[in-house]
Design an enzyme around this catalytic site. Structure first.
Site, short mmCIF file in Angstrom:
data_model
loop_
_atom_site.label_atom_id
_atom_site.label_comp_id
_atom_site.label_asym_id
_atom_site.label_seq_id
_atom_site.Cartn_x
_atom_site.Cartn_y
_atom_site.Cartn_z
N LYS A 1 -14.47 53.40 68.29
CA LYS A 1 -14.14 54.25 69.44
C LYS A 1 -14.92 55.57 69.43
O LYS A 1 -15.44 55.99 68.41
CB LYS A 1 -12.63 54.45 69.52
CG LYS A 1 -11.97 53.14 70.00
CD LYS A 1 -10.51 53.24 70.32
CE LYS A 1 -10.06 51.87 70.86
NZ LYS A 1 -8.61 51.74 70.91
N ARG B 1 -6.87 46.64 64.04
CA ARG B 1 -7.62 45.80 64.98
C ARG B 1 -9.07 46.27 64.95
O ARG B 1 -9.34 47.41 65.33
CB ARG B 1 -7.00 45.97 66.38
CG ARG B 1 -7.70 45.20 67.48
CD ARG B 1 -7.10 45.56 68.83
NE ARG B 1 -7.76 44.86 69.90
CZ ARG B 1 -8.90 45.24 70.46
NH1 ARG B 1 -9.52 46.33 70.04
NH2 ARG B 1 -9.43 44.53 71.44
#
Ligand code: PMM
Length: 298
Positions: free
Chosen positions: A236, A272
């Protein structure tokens, strides 16, 4: 409809604990979820796995690398992304879910739509990963309740085209906890068993860079809700901000693996990630470190 309930056994931690027992940081490594995006536009892997056969092959590689769960998604949630048509989402994910689940792999489907969730469970998915925690589709919670699937409720305030404008908080850790607590109440009221729920702080979703770090640094606040926590930091933007401006997205895998270890130490039940190999190796180091610590005390 097939009876998904009979096939959906408790999601177990590697050491045999149940989903309701958060990883204790002492020996058991957390569940590693490998991301299988079947999208042409995902920010983090550029839609490399858009073709179903390529997505299946990628999923099998992730399992060989140590993934416990494959999270199959047909709709990108990157900031600014447009929604995909419902039929197209089903068309993308169902063949991939069917093939991977048919091989005995535990499959999650990353969707905000009840119809996609139902089709995926019928194709063998055991877990619904809903980044909207049921807010995007009112039919989601009753459908999940009916199927008996496990359900990831992620903290969410609005769709990707406007989420960056929704990042105002008083105390971000307490606000996320309280908003998720309200979702837990609503989901349980809709019939989803409490022990089937997994919570996720929703890093990057209506969160600015520093807010993600507060959520990670204060995972214990979310843990107050007494449910397993899944952390999705992989590749991210807030990790990219630690790297040189021109660093390719794949260079975020090392910071991701470090975040996986620190999340595990902070009690996360699962992580994840895109780079399963890097994260499992990093978690193996943590496991060895913890076993050394235990040895010192015996
Ligand atoms: N992040 C993305 C997609 N799905 N699901 C959960 N539970 N948590 C997350 O943080 C999350 C998610 C972002 O997109 P990606 O699939 O490209 O990583």
């Amino acid at each position: 409809m097939t009876d998904a309930r009979s096939s959906a056994e408790p999601v177990e931690a590697n050491g045999g604990g149940t989903a309701a027992a958060p990883f204790d940081g002492l020996g058991e490594r957390p569940q590693v979820w490998g991301v299988v995006n079947v999208t042409p536009d995902s920010f983090s892997d550029g839609g490399r796995w858009f073709d179903a056969d390529a997505a299946i092959a990628h999923g099998l590689e992730l399992v060989a690398d140590g993934a416990d769960v494959l999270d199959v998604g047909g709709e990108s949630t990157r900031p600014g992304a447009a929604r995909v048509e419902p039929d197209e989402e089903v068309r993308r994910v169902v063949p991939v879910v069917r093939e991977l689940a048919g091989r005995g792999i535990r499959v999650s489907v990353d969707t905000m739509r009840a119809a996609t969730a139902l089709a995926a469970v019928e194709a063998g998915a055991e877990i619904i990963n809903d980044v909207s925690a049921g807010l995007a589709d009112a039919a989601m919670a009753p459908i999940v309740a009916e199927t008996g699937a496990h359900y990831v409720a992620m903290h969410w305030r609005g769709h990707s085209d406007r989420m960056d404008s929704l990042a105002e908080y008083g105390d971000v850790a307490a606000d996320v906890r309280d908003e998720l607590a309200a979702r837990v109440d609503a989901l349980v009221a809709a019939g989803i068993a409490h022990e089937r729920l997994i919570l996720d702080p929703g890093l990057g979703f209506a969160k600015r860079g520093e807010q993600n770090w507060v959520l990670l640094g204060r995972l214990d606040v979310l843990a107050e809700l007494g449910l397993p926590i899944l952390v999705g930091a992989s590749r991210k933007r807030f990790l990219g901000a630690l790297l040189p401006d021109d660093a390719p997205v794949a260079e975020r895998d090392l910071p991701t693996a470090v975040v996986s270890v620190l999340s595990a130490q902070a009690g996360a039940w699962g992580v994840r990630v895109h780079d399963v190999r890097g994260t499992t190796r990093a978690l193996d180091v943590l496991g060895a470190w913890q076993s050394g610590r235990r040895g010192q005390h015996t």
